[in-house]
Design an enzyme around this catalytic site. Structure first.
Site, short mmCIF file in Angstrom:
data_model
loop_
_atom_site.label_atom_id
_atom_site.label_comp_id
_atom_site.label_asym_id
_atom_site.label_seq_id
_atom_site.Cartn_x
_atom_site.Cartn_y
_atom_site.Cartn_z
N HIS A 155 37.36 32.74 35.50
CA HIS A 155 37.99 32.43 36.80
C HIS A 155 38.82 33.63 37.26
O HIS A 155 39.14 34.51 36.47
CB HIS A 155 38.89 31.19 36.69
CG HIS A 155 38.13 29.90 36.65
ND1 HIS A 155 37.69 29.33 35.49
CD2 HIS A 155 37.71 29.07 37.65
CE1 HIS A 155 37.05 28.20 35.76
NE2 HIS A 155 37.03 28.03 37.06
N LYS B 182 44.30 31.68 38.77
CA LYS B 182 44.20 30.42 38.02
C LYS B 182 45.09 30.52 36.78
O LYS B 182 44.84 31.35 35.91
CB LYS B 182 42.75 30.13 37.63
CG LYS B 182 42.59 28.79 36.94
CD LYS B 182 41.14 28.39 36.85
CE LYS B 182 40.97 27.07 36.12
NZ LYS B 182 41.59 25.93 36.81
#
Ligand SMILES: NC(=O)c1ccc[n+]([C@@H]2O[C@H](COP(=O)([O-])OP(=O)(O)OC[C@H]3O[C@@H](n4cnc5c(N)ncnc54)[C@H](O)[C@@H]3O)[C@@H](O)[C@H]2O)c1
Length: 239
Positions: A135, A139
């Site tokens: 990600h 995040k």
């Protein structure tokens, strides 16, 4: 379809845009600072609600929908410690709601594929399994909720795996989830089975938030004609 949006942040705004484009009407866009609009709403105009708000708001929003006989599709995460309470509340009052931690249809298909592959692999001891998620750096949580669901699906099927670890596995009963944070990176989830002679990989890559938004709209179209506590498995007619 007439949609009530509960939560008008990044997801609510995207759902507004995509639902309007698809010919649906948004009857109200409710945020933390305009909740009084709910009091003036013509409820007979609302077919379904979609909630992408915040953990501390979700339960009240779901209960409000149940009390006003409005089916609600809920994407908000972080309130699951109250899931049993909300399920009972909904069932006792004959309401309708569906919670999905991930509304992407592709991810839900991937969950199913992952379990089926793990079931096949349970008798193929020459393969070792590992999982990875990638990600963007904004995040903050790791591993992702989606990767935990994937790991749980594998552990459920493989007799020799008992728990997941968010690092390289140190013992054979551990299933590793490697988390990488790279910019710019779409959300990617991989499961890999390797033997000395070959490797089988399955991978889901999200290109944007659109998959979550489109999934929520499609689920809402279906949910408005359902009754009770529903799941993505019910929607996708798995099993
Ligand atoms: N299930 C999925 O597929 C999926 C996908 C993406 C995000 N999410 C989750 O959805 C939620 C929202 O995500 P986001 O990126 O849109 O967040 P966001 O912070 O951009 O938006 C949240 C909005 O909720 C509003 N809000 C707060 N309290 C409220 C209340 N009492 N009533 C109505 N609205 C209220 C806030 O004003 C804010 O605009 C998060 O919990 C996120 O983890 C789920």
């Amino acid at each position: 379809m007439n949609i009530l949006l509960l939560g008008y942040g990044k997801m609510g705004q995207l759902i507004d845009q995509l639902a309007t484009k698809a010919g649906h009407q948004i009857v109200a866009k409710i945020n933390i600072d305009n909740r009084e609009e709910l009091d003036d709403l013509n409820l007979s105009l609302v077919d379904v609600a979609i909630d992408f708000s915040q953990p501390e708001a979700a339960v009240d929003n779901i209960k409000w929908c149940i009390n006003h006989n409005i089916p609600v599709a809920v994407g908000t995460t972080g309130w699951l410690d109250r899931r049993a309470e909300v399920d009972s509340y909904c069932s006792e009052r004959g309401g309708t709601y569906l919670y999905a931690s991930n509304f992407s249809i592709g991810v839900n298909l991937f969950f199913k594929l992952n379990k089926q592959l793990a079931k096949l692999m349970n008798t193929q001891k020459q393969y070792s399994v590992r999982t990875k998620e990638i990600h963007h750096t904004q995040k903050l949580d790791a591993p992702s909720g989606t990767s935990i669901t994937i790991a749980e699906g594998i552990i459920e099927q493989l007799d020799d795996k008992t728990n997941w670890v968010n690092k390289e596995a140190a013992a054979s009963e551990e299933l590793e989830i490697i988390s990488e944070r790279i910019d710019p990176a779409p959300g990617t989830h991989e499961v890999s089975y390797s033997s000395t002679v070959d490797t089988i990989d399955i991978r889901h890559t999200a290109h944007s938030r659109e998959g979550f938004a489109k999934g929520a709209i499609t689920v809402a179209e279906w949910l408005k004609d359902q009754k009770g506590v529903k799941s993505m498995d019910d929607f996708l007619q798995f099993d």
